[in-house]
Design a protein around this motif. Structure first.
Motif, short mmCIF file in Angstrom:
data_model
loop_
_atom_site.label_atom_id
_atom_site.label_comp_id
_atom_site.label_asym_id
_atom_site.label_seq_id
_atom_site.Cartn_x
_atom_site.Cartn_y
_atom_site.Cartn_z
N LEU A 119 1.13 -1.15 0.00
CA LEU A 119 -0.03 0.16 0.07
C LEU A 119 0.93 1.36 -0.20
N GLY A 120 1.95 0.72 -0.06
CA GLY A 120 3.25 2.08 0.28
C GLY A 120 3.35 2.07 1.60
N ARG A 121 4.75 3.38 1.94
CA ARG A 121 4.81 2.95 3.37
C ARG A 121 4.60 3.09 4.13
N VAL A 122 5.13 2.45 5.20
CA VAL A 122 3.69 1.93 6.69
C VAL A 122 5.60 2.88 7.49
N ALA A 123 4.77 3.50 8.38
CA ALA A 123 5.96 3.52 9.74
C ALA A 123 5.59 3.36 10.82
N VAL A 124 6.24 2.29 11.85
CA VAL A 124 5.37 1.65 12.65
C VAL A 124 6.58 2.60 13.83
N ASP A 125 5.31 3.50 14.27
CA ASP A 125 5.96 4.05 15.75
C ASP A 125 6.05 3.35 17.25
N ALA A 126 5.60 2.10 17.64
CA ALA A 126 5.69 1.83 18.44
C ALA A 126 4.74 0.69 18.23
N ILE A 127 6.38 -0.81 18.86
CA ILE A 127 5.59 -2.26 19.04
C ILE A 127 6.08 -2.52 20.72
N ASP A 128 4.61 -3.89 20.80
CA ASP A 128 5.26 -3.97 22.30
C ASP A 128 4.04 -5.87 21.88
N VAL A 129 4.47 -6.20 22.69
CA VAL A 129 4.73 -6.84 23.02
C VAL A 129 3.26 -7.55 23.99
N VAL A 130 2.03 -8.23 23.87
CA VAL A 130 0.82 -8.30 24.51
C VAL A 130 0.07 -10.09 24.67
N THR A 131 -0.42 -9.87 25.28
CA THR A 131 -1.34 -11.27 25.46
C THR A 131 -2.43 -11.05 24.89
N PRO A 132 -3.13 -12.44 24.45
CA PRO A 132 -4.36 -11.85 23.56
C PRO A 132 -5.29 -11.51 24.33
N GLU A 133 -5.71 -12.28 25.79
CA GLU A 133 -6.16 -11.29 27.10
C GLU A 133 -6.59 -10.61 27.41
N ARG A 134 -5.01 -9.36 26.36
CA ARG A 134 -4.55 -8.03 27.28
C ARG A 134 -5.11 -7.28 26.07
N ILE A 135 -5.62 -8.23 24.68
CA ILE A 135 -6.20 -6.62 23.90
C ILE A 135 -7.24 -6.23 24.15
N THR A 136 -7.46 -5.48 24.01
CA THR A 136 -8.05 -4.18 24.53
C THR A 136 -9.72 -4.38 23.44
N GLU A 137 -10.73 -3.79 23.95
CA GLU A 137 -11.77 -3.55 23.09
C GLU A 137 -11.12 -1.99 22.02
N ALA A 138 -10.25 -1.66 22.64
CA ALA A 138 -10.04 0.08 21.44
C ALA A 138 -9.00 -0.34 20.59
N ASP A 139 -8.16 -1.01 20.88
CA ASP A 139 -7.48 -1.71 20.47
C ASP A 139 -7.98 -2.84 19.17
N ALA A 140 -9.10 -3.03 19.70
CA ALA A 140 -9.12 -3.39 18.61
C ALA A 140 -9.88 -3.36 17.33
N ALA A 141 -10.81 -1.80 17.70
CA ALA A 141 -11.15 -0.61 16.56
C ALA A 141 -10.35 -0.33 16.62
N ALA A 142 -9.06 0.41 16.97
CA ALA A 142 -7.97 0.28 16.22
C ALA A 142 -7.63 -0.31 14.92
N ALA A 143 -7.23 -1.71 14.69
CA ALA A 143 -6.93 -1.93 13.67
C ALA A 143 -8.00 -2.56 13.62
#
Length: 196
Positions: free
Chosen positions: A38-62
């Motif tokens: 799709l073009g150039r994509v910047a990764v501004d932050a990256i961290d490890v999460v457990t599946p149980e810690r994925i939030t509804e807000a993060d899901a919506a942002a994804a």
């Protein structure tokens, strides 16, 4: 970095700012800018999460309706870590494209390219490869990487990595299938022909 086609429009518009990946080994770095379909994509932050810690807000942002939908869509071995990437679309043109389009090479440009290629050749465990690779791409544009590698008697995966190094120097252009020599690469090859 591979990004699912259904996420392209959302990332481009800014509606999608998070990606989740299950990787055995981390394949992106915070602060990195990656060329994607799709073009150039910047990764501004990256961290490890457990599946149980994925939030509804993060899901919506994804771009998912729920955290459960994110978890259900994760690929890979369930024992591998899950990474949350904060991403954004980079609208500025790729500097490599501008470099690749530069076909007027000064003597200094030619010398600098020759020096970089000589260093790549010296660093290779299999011996010099840059000239043969540039020449085969020039002769056989839009040919599958595997076919070019086979003709040179090289491993296809190693060949692709090496072509990426040439691309970073603005000498080649990646296509849907295969490669072609950039205007800068063509000018360099022509200058070599005139010198010999």
């Amino acid at each position: 970095m591979l990004i699912e086609r259904e996420r392209h429009d959302g990332i481009r518009s800014g509606a999608i700012t998070v990606l989740f990946r299950r990787w055995r080994q981390r394949q992106a770095t915070a602060g990195g800018v990656y060329r994607t379909a799709l073009g150039r994509v910047a990764v501004d932050a990256i961290d490890v999460v457990t599946p149980e810690r994925i939030t509804e807000a993060d899901a919506a942002a994804a771009g998912y309706p729920s955290a459960a939908a994110v978890v259900e869509d994760l690929r890979g071995d369930p024992g591998d870590p899950v990474y949350r990437l904060r991403v954004r679309f980079v609208e500025e043109p790729d500097p490599r494209d501008k470099l690749a389009a530069a076909e007027d090479l000064s003597a200094g440009d030619r010398e600098a390219i020759a020096g970089r290629l000589a260093r790549l050749d010296r660093a290779s465990a299999t011996g010099p490869w840059t000239t043969a690779t540039l020449e085969i791409i020039s002769r056989r544009p839009e040919v599958r990487a595997g076919d070019l590698a086979a003709e040179l008697g090289r491993d296809a995966a190693r060949f692709k990595l090496d072509v990426r190094k040439l691309k970073n120097l603005g000498l080649t252009i990646s296509l849907g299938t295969g490669y072609r020599i950039s205007p800068r690469g063509a000018a360099y090859l022509l200058s070599r022909t005139r010198e010999h």
